[in-house]
Enzyme design. Sequence first.
Site, short mmCIF file in Angstrom:
data_model
loop_
_atom_site.label_atom_id
_atom_site.label_comp_id
_atom_site.label_asym_id
_atom_site.label_seq_id
_atom_site.Cartn_x
_atom_site.Cartn_y
_atom_site.Cartn_z
N VAL A 17 -2.80 -5.01 2.45
CA VAL A 17 -3.46 -5.59 1.28
C VAL A 17 -2.49 -6.40 0.45
O VAL A 17 -2.75 -7.56 0.10
CB VAL A 17 -4.10 -4.48 0.42
CG1 VAL A 17 -4.73 -5.07 -0.82
CG2 VAL A 17 -5.12 -3.70 1.23
N ARG A 40 10.83 -2.82 5.49
CA ARG A 40 9.72 -3.75 5.28
C ARG A 40 10.21 -5.00 4.54
O ARG A 40 9.87 -6.13 4.92
CB ARG A 40 8.61 -3.06 4.47
CG ARG A 40 7.41 -3.94 4.13
CD ARG A 40 6.67 -4.40 5.36
NE ARG A 40 5.37 -4.97 5.03
CZ ARG A 40 4.68 -5.74 5.84
NH1 ARG A 40 5.16 -6.05 7.04
NH2 ARG A 40 3.49 -6.21 5.49
N THR A 85 -4.10 4.93 -0.67
CA THR A 85 -4.63 6.16 -1.27
C THR A 85 -5.25 6.99 -0.14
O THR A 85 -6.45 6.91 0.10
CB THR A 85 -5.67 5.86 -2.36
OG1 THR A 85 -6.55 4.81 -1.91
CG2 THR A 85 -5.00 5.42 -3.65
N CYS A 260 -9.48 3.62 5.75
CA CYS A 260 -10.55 3.27 4.80
C CYS A 260 -11.82 4.06 5.09
O CYS A 260 -12.16 4.99 4.37
CB CYS A 260 -10.84 1.76 4.87
SG CYS A 260 -9.52 0.73 4.24
#
Length: 419
Positions: A17, A40, A85, A260
């Site tokens: 995202v 990263r 999350t 998700c």
Amino acid sequence: MLFHHHPSIGVIGLGYVGLPLAVELSFFFDVVGFDISSSRIQELKEGTDRTREVSPERLRKCNARFTQDSKDLSLQSLYIVTVPTPITPALEPDLSLLKLACQTLGPILRSGNIIIFESTVYPGVSQDLCGQWLEEKSGLKCGKDFFLGYSPERINPGDHQHNLSSVTKVIAGQNTEVTDIMKRLYGSINGNNIFVAKSIKVAEAAKVLENTQRDINIACMNEMSQICQAAGISVYDVLDAAETKWNFLPFRPGLVGGHCIGVDPYYLSFFAKQHKVSSNVILAGRQINEEMTHMMVKTVKHLPKGSRVAVLGLTFKEGVPDLRNSKAIQVVQELQSLYSLQVFDPYALPSEVEDILGIPLESCFQPPYDAILLLVPHSLYTEMLSSEVKSLLTENGYVFDIKGVWRPFAWEKIQYWTL
């Protein structure tokens, strides 16, 4: 209030995202991208994105600065939090990364700063929890000294058609001034395709509803697939017929993993439980979809022990390298002690596969195999010819094709299974 018409932006979390968002915004604003992973940050500085969401060319052209040092965020006026999350082993919301992001931002917050959350949460988290965590670390007052916004992410990993520039962006600000800034911010990268939700809570609820609705619809198809199995027919043949009706919804059965759809319904059920509201339909859908992993394992266990099996596809869905909460991985883990498995996936990172499964990710087939287990229909596999598939198998070998992508093939002397 020190609101900026042309804010400088800090993006917290540079995964599926955050990175595309930081890259696109950097063509219009001053952007610093922050992530706690040093590896990263290093790969992004070298022009590589392991998630494959941003092309090397786009990454090289962007103006974003990438850092692991939170001090590099201190001069920005607006922050966008895009951290994951997940859920705990008890199937409850795990907000630890969201809390860590707030604790990272708290010490550098200044009067007039805006913090926008994109992480999926249940209604009330942004204001009731994140606002409190930010206050504790900053010594400032939420809604007076700094201000919140929420804009749920809608990126579909591996889908380059529905991306930041094409999807409607839902936004909600703590007040009208924040909302106006969010309109300009997100509108700059998607042609002003903006929907303003009535409140932050409404925007939070809309996000979890989107994924929960999809989970429930897939659960219906998975339950139907089991009914079809009992009737001795294929659910895909049934779907071919049913989809000729104009208002039939084209959901398909399969393994439901990822970070998700397989997670967000638990955020709603947690909130419902806290408020003594029923979430029976939501949890029933989750149970049905979780059972598909065990159904797949039970089906393959009809093979003789010690059979050589080629497993095609390990990521949580086709076209992405993400192994998080992959049901294909869970299937492999349950079969490892029974069979000689060779695993293949053109998108997965070999080091991650070996860390998780303890076996190498293969790149070349070593036939003959007693069975092929097609779990994730990456294009590399869906484009295979019938002769290519059969050449990998022993005579009277088995093919397990959960998505039914090879249904059109003639399977003489091959034992073919699909839902």
